[in-house]
Design a protein around this motif. Structure first.
Motif, PDB file in Angstrom:
ATOM      1  N   ILE A  48       0.870  -1.170   0.000  1.00  0.00           N
ATOM      2  CA  ILE A  48       0.000   0.000   0.000  1.00  0.00           C
ATOM      3  C   ILE A  48       0.912   1.226   0.000  1.00  0.00           C
ATOM      4  O   ILE A  48       1.746   1.375   0.899  1.00  0.00           O
ATOM      5  N   HIS A  49       0.741   2.040  -1.028  1.00  0.00           N
ATOM      6  CA  HIS A  49       1.547   3.252  -1.100  1.00  0.00           C
ATOM      7  C   HIS A  49       0.627   4.425  -0.765  1.00  0.00           C
ATOM      8  O   HIS A  49      -0.029   4.970  -1.639  1.00  0.00           O
ATOM      9  N   LEU A  50       0.587   4.734   0.503  1.00  0.00           N
ATOM     10  CA  LEU A  50      -0.341   5.770   0.979  1.00  0.00           C
ATOM     11  C   LEU A  50       0.276   7.144   0.807  1.00  0.00           C
ATOM     12  O   LEU A  50       1.413   7.388   1.227  1.00  0.00           O
ATOM     13  N   ARG A  51      -0.478   8.032   0.147  1.00  0.00           N
ATOM     14  CA  ARG A  51      -0.037   9.418   0.009  1.00  0.00           C
ATOM     15  C   ARG A  51      -1.178  10.320   0.445  1.00  0.00           C
ATOM     16  O   ARG A  51      -2.280  10.236  -0.082  1.00  0.00           O
ATOM     17  N   HIS A  52      -0.879  11.132   1.408  1.00  0.00           N
ATOM     18  CA  HIS A  52      -1.924  11.968   1.997  1.00  0.00           C
ATOM     19  C   HIS A  52      -1.449  13.426   2.031  1.00  0.00           C
ATOM     20  O   HIS A  52      -0.332  13.697   2.462  1.00  0.00           O
ATOM     21  N   GLY A  53      -2.298  14.313   1.546  1.00  0.00           N
ATOM     22  CA  GLY A  53      -1.984  15.741   1.637  1.00  0.00           C
ATOM     23  C   GLY A  53      -0.895  16.163   0.662  1.00  0.00           C
ATOM     24  O   GLY A  53      -0.488  15.421  -0.240  1.00  0.00           O
ATOM     25  N   ASN A  54      -0.403  17.349   0.855  1.00  0.00           N
ATOM     26  CA  ASN A  54       0.629  17.953   0.016  1.00  0.00           C
ATOM     27  C   ASN A  54       1.959  17.218   0.220  1.00  0.00           C
ATOM     28  O   ASN A  54       2.515  17.210   1.325  1.00  0.00           O
TER      29      ASN A  54
ATOM     30  N   ARG B 164       4.370  16.429   8.708  1.00  0.00           N
ATOM     31  CA  ARG B 164       4.457  15.326   7.740  1.00  0.00           C
ATOM     32  C   ARG B 164       5.106  14.116   8.403  1.00  0.00           C
ATOM     33  O   ARG B 164       5.994  14.262   9.263  1.00  0.00           O
ATOM     34  N   VAL B 165       4.644  12.943   7.982  1.00  0.00           N
ATOM     35  CA  VAL B 165       5.273  11.690   8.417  1.00  0.00           C
ATOM     36  C   VAL B 165       5.552  10.837   7.189  1.00  0.00           C
ATOM     37  O   VAL B 165       4.684  10.667   6.331  1.00  0.00           O
TER      38      VAL B 165
ATOM     39  N   PRO C 194      -1.066  16.318   8.533  1.00  0.00           N
ATOM     40  CA  PRO C 194      -1.653  16.789   7.276  1.00  0.00           C
ATOM     41  C   PRO C 194      -1.004  16.207   6.029  1.00  0.00           C
ATOM     42  O   PRO C 194      -1.625  16.203   4.968  1.00  0.00           O
ATOM     43  N   SER C 195       0.206  15.736   6.155  1.00  0.00           N
ATOM     44  CA  SER C 195       0.894  15.212   4.967  1.00  0.00           C
ATOM     45  C   SER C 195       1.620  13.929   5.339  1.00  0.00           C
ATOM     46  O   SER C 195       2.292  13.866   6.381  1.00  0.00           O
TER      47      SER C 195
ATOM     48  N   LEU D 144      -4.747   9.600   8.172  1.00  0.00           N
ATOM     49  CA  LEU D 144      -3.834   9.510   7.023  1.00  0.00           C
ATOM     50  C   LEU D 144      -4.567   9.073   5.760  1.00  0.00           C
ATOM     51  O   LEU D 144      -4.107   9.317   4.653  1.00  0.00           O
ATOM     52  N   THR D 145      -5.683   8.393   5.938  1.00  0.00           N
ATOM     53  CA  THR D 145      -6.459   7.901   4.797  1.00  0.00           C
ATOM     54  C   THR D 145      -7.375   8.971   4.228  1.00  0.00           C
ATOM     55  O   THR D 145      -8.130   8.699   3.294  1.00  0.00           O
ATOM     56  N   GLY D 146      -7.346  10.157   4.805  1.00  0.00           N
ATOM     57  CA  GLY D 146      -8.257  11.192   4.356  1.00  0.00           C
ATOM     58  C   GLY D 146      -9.649  11.075   4.964  1.00  0.00           C
ATOM     59  O   GLY D 146     -10.506  11.929   4.752  1.00  0.00           O
ATOM     60  N   GLN D 147      -9.833  10.007   5.712  1.00  0.00           N
ATOM     61  CA  GLN D 147     -11.142   9.792   6.341  1.00  0.00           C
ATOM     62  C   GLN D 147     -11.312  10.736   7.529  1.00  0.00           C
ATOM     63  O   GLN D 147     -10.395  10.911   8.332  1.00  0.00           O
ATOM     64  N   THR D 148     -12.503  11.326   7.628  1.00  0.00           N
ATOM     65  CA  THR D 148     -12.800  12.208   8.760  1.00  0.00           C
ATOM     66  C   THR D 148     -13.361  11.383   9.914  1.00  0.00           C
ATOM     67  O   THR D 148     -14.210  10.520   9.704  1.00  0.00           O
TER      68      THR D 148
END
Lengths: 283, 758
Positions: free
Chosen positions: B159-165, B299-300, B333-334, B395-399
């Motif tokens: 899984i290549h998770l990319r979240h935010g800027n 960022r992480v 956020p990222s 991190l998944t964008g889920q609220t």
């Protein structure tokens, strides 16, 4: 299967089937049987022989029947006479194991990690071995000849263990990766023998056979002022610890590395000598 | 049978009251029948021949001598599997019996049924397997370039998770590499069960498991039977913790029973059990945290590699959790998280309490401490500043739509006054019974850790539980296939029925596939919510039917009726009836309960993949003998987000037990694997904490904020305690020693030779 109720019965059964397996507490044997690593054809059980379960004090000598359990050795009456043996007994397995496991069994199993062995080695314990033919006496350090190997002959059993009651403080320490119920990674017994003016040291789990650190013993014994009670300085303790570590002959296995074991006995040597010196100098 | 402690109670416990377990006393006195106690007068004993190699081709299996052993009734191999030859939770990739190759040490190769366990043993010894031994693939870091361990390839899931800027950079960055070793669930009751063949070709299987219906479906496929021809009934379970999610001896027992026409029982030895179930995934993790100078996380980045071993099991869900929760319960956020679970010839890994969240918690909490150090901030203050609140994005964008009392969990735990004084009794010092330390050799350390995890199944899985309720003569009978594995569902089911129906007597029928549909797995902290929810709803429907029936019969308003003290009473007065006499006909309702649907993760690891989250904090105080590298955990304080406490007694039990597994992973629990071989498959050498290793667990606070959608607002509580406890203990050892200690369990040599000597 023979369930012996006397030494004579047991020896007769062993004479009839010299390759019989002896079971006392069974805490080592049954692990091997259940694992399938030991196939048992004939068994002679010793746990119902009354004289094996006895111990008594004669003068300065304690004689344990081989069937005395570690739970009994933890009792205050014995602990007062051989404190290091009681300390070692307390580290054997769980309460259930200590209720069943016997001193003779621990010796006969002859594991380098046997908890009572360093104390017995430091005490110069003598074993009484009995068969229908004879009774012979063997020092524990000669009885164990290798990893799980002994000089017990077919037809023989361990009848008793004799140890001296020494004048002086005693220590037993054991390192394991759990705070209780753990197989020894390294252990050390240190005994003071005031009348012989000797410090006695033996190590566990760092050698295939019982190991006395004689050079370290000479060093410590020689630097103690036995008359004045004035204690040697920290450099003597450190040198003693180095000599102890140097005498070890440890291996790497899944329980610990050789380097850690050597390190651990050095630390145990330093700490236990410091402990007994503090007590030797106090009245 | 045994008198149960509950019989003394005058009013049976309802929601929020202490409900002692009916199986508690029998287990303590030895009267509880575990799956290993199953007996049938005509039964045979079964046994399994296992691979002695971690990777080998099987040239041939010769069973001719084994079949001739006196008392042997069957010797079966891969060719004898009647249906599908493979099974698996998510992918059917694991052979029932190895055919051409073995991919891990201990993989089943042949099975035997005989009159006596000794005949089984002799037959197993007589089977001759000709192996062509291969070099095992054992390094998860290089496995993607190695020879394929399995036709499905060496990558189970990435899984290549990319979240935010993705261009954000923090003023302050900290980096670290972390490792978690393989942990075993170490349940006490080894795998065991009994299969009983019926005349019509169907089979009854009694087995200790976590998910009867999933087992049933896999067994039926492998047996070539329709699912209704295989009936599973839960046998007495001696702990699970994830280790019973996968099939073990299930198909083997059914094959032997069908072949011999006799009931067949099998019980794994302890050593066999270590080879017979999946373990917690070992993890290698690299992290970089970015923050502003004021401590705000920006960022992480992380790379996670989990070693899944030879077969997929639940690996793909475990890596999803590890990836989604990689940064912990903080506002980030990222993020860029690359999570992969790979295949090797090491022991298969799968479900274990905490399920992917444990590994990353160890890493992200070490990072938070490191960041606090770099910023010169108090570690607790840094966590508070970044703590998630409802409405924040993961991190998944889920609220986060439900409750998230993260700050409350942190504050209550951190503010709780520590109680531990320095021990005087050598037993209480590091080294314990070994009497190795004196007080002057001991350094004390203290640290704090925070963790979280999803509840219920995620990523679009159709997660449901079925339950029914039948009310007759004032007695409620509940049917559910929920596996009681020690979590306490048996008390909860009764408490819920009592609460909803006002009855005192509730009968919970044995869990079986015969009378009801699936309850789903006892895992993912889900049964209180899912099967509890199903029972709540079924009982609610029965209650409504009862009141409507009484209203119609007696001409009263149904809304005016209440149930109290075993009676139905009209609030307006004038009507009252004993619940036991309220109806002549039984009233029944059956319910399939579902939580709100979730969605799969997209190609960037984004999406509303999860339902709900539970948060926990631990503060650990440890004493360390630095010179010998020995540790004594002297105090553990915890706060947990529980939604609502349903059974206080059991809540404490879960928090203590989970923390004990966390302490174990921090300081001693490790399946030692070398060239694919387990070196310590016994409780002599796989160490779990004893009473001298496990400190009292101080519960600072149980944060009760009702979770929407959950029965009575209760969140599952079983997993959270095992997540932050490991991280807290490891951090406390760091605090005491000043060492990095990037790996758990922390071994004596990690402290004594921190440079890596020996």
């Amino acid at each position: 299967m023979t369930i012996a109720t006397s030494l004579e019965d047991a020896c007769a059964a062993l004479a009839a089937e010299p390759n019989s397996v002896i079971v006392a507490g069974g805490t080592d044997l049954m692990v091997e049987v259940n694992r399938g690593s030991r196939c048992v054809e004939n068994v002679v059980a010793l746990d119902r022989i009354p004289e094996l379960a006895d111990w008594h004090l004669t003068g300065d000598e304690l004689r344990f029947g081989a069937g005395v359990t570690f739970a009994e050795i933890c009792e205050p009456e014995i602990a007062a006479l051989v404190p290091a043996l009681a300390q070692a007994a307390r580290t054997v397995g769980s309460p259930q194991i200590r209720n069943a496991a016997t001193l003779g069994g621990n010796i006969a199993t002859a594991s380098p990690a046997g908890d009572s062995i360093p104390v017995l080695a430091a005490l110069d314990a003598v074993l009484e071995l009995r068969s229908t033919e004879a009774i012979r006496e063997v020092p524990v350090t000669e009885f164990i000849t290798g990893v799980k190997a002994t000089c017990l002959m077919p037809g023989e059993l361990i009848e008793a263990v004799r140890v001296p009651v020494l004048d002086g403080p005693q220590e037993f320490c054991k390192v394991g990766t759990r705070n209780a119920m753990v197989i020894s990674v390294a252990s050390l017994a240190l005994l003071v023998d005031r009348s012989a003016r000797r410090i006695r040291v033996a190590l566990g789990s760092v050698s295939p056979i019982p190991l006395r650190a004689s050079e370290a013993e000479d060093h410590a014994s020689g630097h103690l002022d036995w008359d004045s009670g004035v204690q040697p300085g920290p450099e003597v303790v450190r040198e003693f610890a180095e000599l102890v570590a140097g005498s070890a002959n440890p291996i790497d296995d899944h329980r610990g590395s050789a380097a850690y074991r050597r390190h651990a006995v050095r630390v145990l040597a330093e700490r236990s000598l410091t402990r007994v010196l503090n007590r030797v100098s106090s009245p | 049978m045994t008198d149960l402690a509950t019989s003394e109670r005058t009013v049976a416990p309802r929601i929020g009251e202490n409900a002692p377990r009916p199986d508690g006393v029998p287990k303590v006195v030895g009267a509880f029948a575990f799956s290993s106690d199953l007996h049938h007068d005509r039964m045979l004993w079964g046994g399994t021949l296992r691979s002695t190699h971690s990777s080998a081709r099987i040239r041939s299996v010769d069973v001719s001598t084994a079949v001739a052993v006196t008392g042997v009734h069957a010797v079966l191999v891969s060719d004898d599997v009647p249906g599908q030859k493979v099974f698996g939770l998510e992918y059917r990739d694991q052979p029932v019996l190895a055919g051409d190759v073995v991919r891990y040490e201990g993989e089943p190769v042949a099975i035997v049924a005989a009159d006596h366990p000794e005949a089984v043993r002799m037959a197993l010894e007589a089977i001759v397997v000709d192996y062509e031994v291969l070099v095992p693939v054992v390094d998860p870091m290089t496995v993607e370039e190695a020879e394929p361990v399995h036709p499905d390839g060496n990558l189970v899931r990435r899984i290549h998770l990319r979240h935010g800027n993705q261009d954000v950079v923090g003023d302050v960055q900290v980096e670290g590499t972390y490792e978690v070793a393989m942990q075993d669930q170490a349940f006490l009751g080894p795998e065991s069960g009994m299969a009983v063949p019926a005349d019509d070709g169907s089979i009854d299987l009694y087995v200790a498991t976590q998910w009867l219906h999933s087992d049933r479906d896999q067994v039926a496929d492998c047996m070539g039977l329709d699912p209704e021809k295989v009936r599973l009934t839960l046998a007495g379970v001696g702990g699970a913790f994830g280790a019973r999610e996968d099939l073990s001896l299930h198909v083997h027992l059914c094959m032997l029973a069908r072949h011999t026409g006799r009931p067949v029982k099998m019980v794994y030895s302890r050593e066999e059990s270590f080879h017979g179930h999946v373990h917690r995934h070992p993890a290698q993790m690299w992290y970089r945290h970015h923050a502003d100078r004021d401590g705000t996380l920006v960022r992480v980045e992380a790379h996670l590699i989990l070693d899944g071993g030879a077969y997929a099991s639940s690996s793909s869900a475990v890596i999803a959790n590890a990836t989604c929760f990689a940064a912990g319960p903080y506002r980030v956020p990222s993020a860029e998280i690359d999570g992969a679970v790979v295949r090797t010839n090491n022991p298969p890994c799968g479900a274990m309490r905490g399920f992917g969240a444990v590994q990353v918690c160890f890493a992200h909490e070490a990072q938070m401490d490191r960041l606090a150090g770099a910023l010169g901030m108090d570690p607790v203050a840094l966590r508070l500043q970044n703590a998630l609140v409802p409405g924040d994005e993961l991190l998944t964008g889920q609220t986060i739509k439900g409750t998230a009392p993260v700050a409350e969990v942190i504050r209550t735990c951190a503010d709780h006054p520590p109680g531990a004084s320095m021990a005087v009794d050598p037993l209480e010092l590091p080294g314990g019974a070994g009497r190795t330390a004196d007080p002057e050799h001991v350094v004390r350390g203290e640290a704090f850790a925070l963790g979280f995890k999803n509840l219920l199944f995620s990523e679009g899985f159709d997660d449901f539980s079925e339950a029914s309720c039948r009310l007759a003569g004032g007695v409620a009978t509940i049917t559910s296939a929920c596996a009681e594995v020690g979590q306490g569902f048996v008390t909860l089911a009764q408490q819920i029925a009592r609460e909803v129906l006002g009855v005192d007597e509730v009968v919970l029928l044995p869990a079986s596939t015969a009378g009801i549909g699936s309850a789903g797995s006892t895992s993912a902290s889900r049964q209180t919510w899912m099967s509890g929810g199903a029972i709540q709803e079924a009982c609610g429907q029965v209650r409504a039917q009862l009141l409507e029936h009484l209203a119609a019969e007696h001409g009263v308003d149904a809304d005016d009726l209440v149930i109290a003290d075993g009676r139905v009473v009209s609030m307006a007065g004038g009507f009252e009836v004993d619940l036991a006499k309220a109806t002549t006909e039984p009233i029944e309702a059956s319910v399939v309960f579902r939580h709100v649907p979730t969605l799969p993760l997209d190609e960037n690891g984004q999406g509303n993949a999860h339902v709900s989250f539970a948060f926990s904090a631990h503060r650990a105080i440890v004493d360390v003998d630095v010179e010998l590298g020995l540790v004594k955990v002297v105090e553990l304080t915890t706060s947990q987000d529980v939604g609502r406490v349903l059974n206080p007694l059991q809540t404490v039990g879960q928090l203590e037990g989970g923390a004990a597994q966390g302490v174990g992973l921090a300081v001693m629990e490790e399946v030692l694997v070398q060239e694919g071989r387990i070196r310590n498959p016994s409780f002599t050498d796989y160490l779990v904490p004893t009473a001298l290793d496990m400190p009292p667990v101080e519960i600072a606070a149980l944060i009760e904020q009702a979770e929407p959608g959950a029965p009575f607002g209760a969140k599952g509580i079983g997993e959270a305690p095992s997540i932050s406890s490991t991280a807290a203990v490891a951090a406390a050892i760091r605090n005491a020693t000043g060492l990095d200690l990037p790996r758990v369990p922390v071994r004596p040599t990690d402290i004594v030779f921190p440079g890596g000597t020996a």
